[in-house]
Design a protein around this motif. Structure first.
Motif, PDB file in Angstrom:
ATOM      1  N   ASP A  72      -3.741  38.248  83.747  1.00 28.50           N
ATOM      2  CA  ASP A  72      -3.530  36.820  83.998  1.00 28.50           C
ATOM      3  C   ASP A  72      -3.229  36.525  85.465  1.00 28.50           C
ATOM      4  O   ASP A  72      -2.776  35.447  85.816  1.00 28.50           O
ATOM      5  CB  ASP A  72      -2.386  36.242  83.144  1.00 28.50           C
ATOM      6  N   LYS A  75      -4.809  33.513  86.885  1.00 26.93           N
ATOM      7  CA  LYS A  75      -4.209  32.233  86.528  1.00 26.93           C
ATOM      8  C   LYS A  75      -3.101  31.866  87.515  1.00 26.93           C
ATOM      9  O   LYS A  75      -2.939  30.712  87.880  1.00 26.93           O
ATOM     10  CB  LYS A  75      -3.638  32.333  85.107  1.00 26.93           C
ATOM     11  N   SER A  76      -2.366  32.870  87.949  1.00 25.67           N
ATOM     12  CA  SER A  76      -1.203  32.619  88.799  1.00 25.67           C
ATOM     13  C   SER A  76      -1.535  32.596  90.289  1.00 25.67           C
ATOM     14  O   SER A  76      -1.032  31.757  91.023  1.00 25.67           O
ATOM     15  CB  SER A  76      -0.151  33.709  88.568  1.00 25.67           C
ATOM     16  N   ALA A 212      -1.254  24.395  87.339  1.00 29.30           N
ATOM     17  CA  ALA A 212      -0.780  25.379  86.367  1.00 29.30           C
ATOM     18  C   ALA A 212       0.354  26.182  86.991  1.00 29.30           C
ATOM     19  O   ALA A 212       1.340  26.525  86.326  1.00 29.30           O
ATOM     20  CB  ALA A 212      -1.921  26.301  85.954  1.00 29.30           C
ATOM     21  N   PHE A 215       3.844  24.736  86.884  1.00 24.79           N
ATOM     22  CA  PHE A 215       4.446  24.959  85.576  1.00 24.79           C
ATOM     23  C   PHE A 215       4.979  26.402  85.479  1.00 24.79           C
ATOM     24  O   PHE A 215       6.113  26.642  85.057  1.00 24.79           O
ATOM     25  CB  PHE A 215       3.392  24.667  84.512  1.00 24.79           C
ATOM     26  N   LEU A 216       4.155  27.359  85.901  1.00 32.28           N
ATOM     27  CA  LEU A 216       4.582  28.761  85.853  1.00 32.28           C
ATOM     28  C   LEU A 216       5.816  28.975  86.729  1.00 32.28           C
ATOM     29  O   LEU A 216       6.734  29.707  86.364  1.00 32.28           O
ATOM     30  CB  LEU A 216       3.450  29.682  86.311  1.00 32.28           C
ATOM     31  N   GLN A 249       8.888  40.030  79.913  1.00 30.95           N
ATOM     32  CA  GLN A 249       9.019  39.727  78.482  1.00 30.95           C
ATOM     33  C   GLN A 249       7.854  40.414  77.754  1.00 30.95           C
ATOM     34  O   GLN A 249       7.576  41.576  78.023  1.00 30.95           O
ATOM     35  CB  GLN A 249       9.054  38.228  78.256  1.00 30.95           C
ATOM     36  N   ASP A 250       7.146  39.685  76.865  1.00 26.35           N
ATOM     37  CA  ASP A 250       6.056  40.337  76.121  1.00 26.35           C
ATOM     38  C   ASP A 250       4.689  40.065  76.746  1.00 26.35           C
ATOM     39  O   ASP A 250       3.664  40.254  76.106  1.00 26.35           O
ATOM     40  CB  ASP A 250       6.073  39.877  74.660  1.00 26.35           C
ATOM     41  N   HIS A 251       4.688  39.623  78.022  1.00 29.61           N
ATOM     42  CA  HIS A 251       3.419  39.235  78.652  1.00 29.61           C
ATOM     43  C   HIS A 251       2.382  40.358  78.637  1.00 29.61           C
ATOM     44  O   HIS A 251       1.273  40.203  78.133  1.00 29.61           O
ATOM     45  CB  HIS A 251       3.675  38.760  80.077  1.00 29.61           C
ATOM     46  N   LEU A 254       1.472  41.624  75.067  1.00 32.84           N
ATOM     47  CA  LEU A 254       0.484  40.784  74.375  1.00 32.84           C
ATOM     48  C   LEU A 254      -0.905  40.952  74.953  1.00 32.84           C
ATOM     49  O   LEU A 254      -1.874  41.148  74.222  1.00 32.84           O
ATOM     50  CB  LEU A 254       0.891  39.309  74.499  1.00 32.84           C
ATOM     51  N   THR A 255      -1.013  40.853  76.301  1.00 34.95           N
ATOM     52  CA  THR A 255      -2.361  40.849  76.876  1.00 34.95           C
ATOM     53  C   THR A 255      -3.043  42.210  76.733  1.00 34.95           C
ATOM     54  O   THR A 255      -4.253  42.273  76.620  1.00 34.95           O
ATOM     55  CB  THR A 255      -2.384  40.414  78.357  1.00 34.95           C
TER      56      THR A 255
ATOM     57  N   ARG B  14      -1.502  31.133  71.409  1.00 31.38           N
ATOM     58  CA  ARG B  14      -1.376  32.577  71.145  1.00 31.38           C
ATOM     59  C   ARG B  14      -0.113  32.873  70.339  1.00 31.38           C
ATOM     60  O   ARG B  14       0.644  33.797  70.647  1.00 31.38           O
ATOM     61  CB  ARG B  14      -1.369  33.382  72.454  1.00 31.38           C
ATOM     62  N   THR B  34       4.262  32.287  74.826  1.00 27.95           N
ATOM     63  CA  THR B  34       4.715  32.771  76.133  1.00 27.95           C
ATOM     64  C   THR B  34       4.484  31.700  77.204  1.00 27.95           C
ATOM     65  O   THR B  34       3.767  30.720  76.981  1.00 27.95           O
ATOM     66  CB  THR B  34       3.937  34.032  76.555  1.00 27.95           C
ATOM     67  N   SER B  35       5.083  31.928  78.369  1.00 31.47           N
ATOM     68  CA  SER B  35       4.890  31.015  79.498  1.00 31.47           C
ATOM     69  C   SER B  35       3.411  30.849  79.829  1.00 31.47           C
ATOM     70  O   SER B  35       2.938  29.740  80.055  1.00 31.47           O
ATOM     71  CB  SER B  35       5.580  31.555  80.754  1.00 31.47           C
ATOM     72  N   HIS B  36       2.690  31.993  79.878  1.00 31.66           N
ATOM     73  CA  HIS B  36       1.272  31.918  80.244  1.00 31.66           C
ATOM     74  C   HIS B  36       0.469  31.172  79.193  1.00 31.66           C
ATOM     75  O   HIS B  36      -0.429  30.408  79.515  1.00 31.66           O
ATOM     76  CB  HIS B  36       0.693  33.312  80.485  1.00 31.66           C
ATOM     77  N   VAL B  39       0.812  27.483  79.540  1.00 27.44           N
ATOM     78  CA  VAL B  39      -0.031  26.912  80.601  1.00 27.44           C
ATOM     79  C   VAL B  39      -1.404  26.549  80.031  1.00 27.44           C
ATOM     80  O   VAL B  39      -1.945  25.480  80.319  1.00 27.44           O
ATOM     81  CB  VAL B  39      -0.186  27.904  81.782  1.00 27.44           C
ATOM     82  N   MET B  42      -0.999  23.426  78.061  1.00 19.40           N
ATOM     83  CA  MET B  42      -0.910  22.275  78.963  1.00 19.40           C
ATOM     84  C   MET B  42      -2.304  21.838  79.437  1.00 19.40           C
ATOM     85  O   MET B  42      -2.653  20.658  79.382  1.00 19.40           O
ATOM     86  CB  MET B  42      -0.045  22.650  80.170  1.00 19.40           C
ATOM     87  N   LEU B  43      -3.111  22.816  79.887  1.00 19.74           N
ATOM     88  CA  LEU B  43      -4.446  22.473  80.404  1.00 19.74           C
ATOM     89  C   LEU B  43      -5.335  21.920  79.292  1.00 19.74           C
ATOM     90  O   LEU B  43      -6.088  20.968  79.512  1.00 19.74           O
ATOM     91  CB  LEU B  43      -5.086  23.712  81.061  1.00 19.74           C
ATOM     92  N   GLU B  55       4.107  16.179  87.799  1.00 18.27           N
ATOM     93  CA  GLU B  55       4.797  17.435  88.123  1.00 18.27           C
ATOM     94  C   GLU B  55       6.162  17.560  87.456  1.00 18.27           C
ATOM     95  O   GLU B  55       6.559  18.632  87.023  1.00 18.27           O
ATOM     96  CB  GLU B  55       4.965  17.540  89.643  1.00 18.27           C
ATOM     97  N   LEU B  58       6.150  19.236  84.144  1.00 17.20           N
ATOM     98  CA  LEU B  58       5.623  20.591  84.003  1.00 17.20           C
ATOM     99  C   LEU B  58       6.779  21.570  83.851  1.00 17.20           C
ATOM    100  O   LEU B  58       7.055  22.363  84.733  1.00 17.20           O
ATOM    101  CB  LEU B  58       4.739  20.957  85.202  1.00 17.20           C
ATOM    102  N   ARG B  59       7.499  21.454  82.730  1.00 17.47           N
ATOM    103  CA  ARG B  59       8.536  22.421  82.424  1.00 17.47           C
ATOM    104  C   ARG B  59       8.500  22.740  80.946  1.00 17.47           C
ATOM    105  O   ARG B  59       7.892  22.031  80.156  1.00 17.47           O
ATOM    106  CB  ARG B  59       9.934  21.962  82.814  1.00 17.47           C
TER     107      ARG B  59
END
Ligand SMILES: [Zn+2]
Lengths: 303, 82
Positions: A72, A75-76, A212, A215-216, A249-251, A254-255, B14, B34-36, B39, B42-43, B55, B58-59
């Motif tokens: 990911d 994405k970031s 995005a 938000f992250l 965490q479980d990032h 999961l991926t 997910r 998860t956080s990802h 996102v 959101m999109l 903005e 976005l929390r």
């Protein structure tokens, strides 16, 4: 802090013969005097984590394209990403390539993306090693270090395009990941302080890309997922991260589809030392001649 | 609106459990989002409802449950005509 003072530190590093301007902003060669600092930091980091039973692994600065997609990272930080392209054409395409080069044109259009990309973080190649069945009860631990790439060209020597990271990674259950983070927060601070560095621990605010990313970044702050060891590096007035503790965490669980011993999605955490930034922080703190650094610092780095 | 939100969560959240098992006030992060993944949610919401979150929204709390998302959407795109 001004850009002048940052540029001045870069010039000092080059003038003192520690690093070499490698031709574009952010790219440096290293001389032996600089590399001895790097070796000292790597050895001290290894000693700090010795006894945990981590498997030491080394990977090239390239990772498979599919691995980058899984993390990911795109994405970031799409803006920091580096991709490898190669030539796969025939004589005709070769002629076109040479004509473009001769004409001073953009010749990359003749290339095709290779199956590899540049590695943005040292720990990424270890997660695929943890798949294919539940992990052992105690989880798995890795010590991994090597060259990484992030495309953020700058006159600030702390923002190198290519730099070394040294990490201790845990993959297992949530409690184990929490314990790993706690342990390395303490150990990391002690380790940096033992080199005479002035470090603070702060919640990271990474420059995630775009909307995005906003938000992250808010999530990262809310959950204090990443803590950084910050110290003066290029300027005495601002602090730059020289290490971090990352709670994923479980990032990655999961991926990559990693299972903990009890069959749940695995959690992971890593402690990362920015080796080159630590070397620069030492040079800023103790001066450009390592031979004249305090005896106790020298003893820690080169026992 | 609720149905569309649930469908977007099913596709992009997910989540380890089906959305049908979660009521409108269930905490989606506790349920495993998860956080990802949030996102992506959101999109997908922005795409599906054709708007942009400001903005300040976005929390995590904006996306913590079906009700929270519905409240945010209602405040931004207006109450749907049903
Ligand atoms: Zn890492």
């Amino acid at each position: 802090m001004t850009d002048d003072s940052i540029g001045a530190f870069r010039d000092e590093l080059i003038d003192s013969g520690l690093v070499i301007d490698a031709g574009v902003e952010g790219l440096y060669g290293r001389t032996l005097a600089y590399e001895e600092i790097v070796s000292g930091i790597i050895a001290l980091t290894t000693r700090t984590g010795a006894g945990d039973g981590a498997m030491a692994v080394h990977f090239p600065p390239l990772i498979p394209r599919w691995l980058l997609e899984r993390t990911d990272y795109l994405k970031s930080f799409p803006d920091l990403t580096g991709s490898v392209h190669t030539f796969g054409g025939d004589d005709k395409r070769h002629a076109r390539l040479l004509a473009l080069v001769d004409g001073g044109h953009d010749w990359v259009e003749v290339l095709e993306p290779a199956e590899v990309v540049l590695r943005p973080a040292a720990c990424h190649p270890v997660y695929p090693l943890c798949t294919g069945g539940p992990l052992p009860t105690q989880g798995r631990r890795f010590e991994v270090q090597g060259w990484c790439f992030r495309h953020e060209p700058s006159a600030d020597p702390a923002r190198m395009l290519c730099f070394r990271m040294h990490e201790f990674v845990y993959v297992g259950d949530p409690d184990g990941a929490g314990a790993h983070s706690e342990l390395w927060l303490k150990r990391g601070a002690e380790m940096f302080e033992s080199m005479g560095l002035d470090v603070d621990v702060v919640v990271a605010n990474d420059p995630f890309f775009g909307r995005a990313g906003k938000f992250l970044a808010a999530n990262q702050l809310d959950d204090a997922l990443k803590l950084e060891f910050v110290s003066p590096v290029s300027s005495t007035e601002t602090r730059t991260a020289i290490g971090s503790v990352n709670r994923h965490q479980d990032h990655f669980g999961l991926t990559f589809g990693i299972e903990s011993a009890d069959g749940e999605v695995a959690h992971s955490a890593c402690f990362a030392v920015g080796v080159d930034r630590t070397a620069l922080a030492l040079l800023k703190r103790h001066g450009l001649d390592p031979g004249r650094w305090p005896a106790e610092v020298r003893a820690r780095l080169w026992p | 609106m609720e149905e569309e939100i649930r469908q977007i969560l099913e596709e992009h959240g997910r989540l380890p459990v089906p959305m049908a098992d979660l009521d409108n006030n269930a905490d989606l992060y506790e349920a495993g989002m998860t956080s990802h993944a949030s996102v992506n949610v959101m999109l997908a919401l922005e795409d599906g409802f054709d708007f942009e979150f400001p903005e300040s929204m976005l929390r995590k709390s904006t996306f913590e449950s079906v009700s929270a998302i519905e409240a945010a959407l209602t405040s931004l795109v207006g109450t749907p005509v049903e």
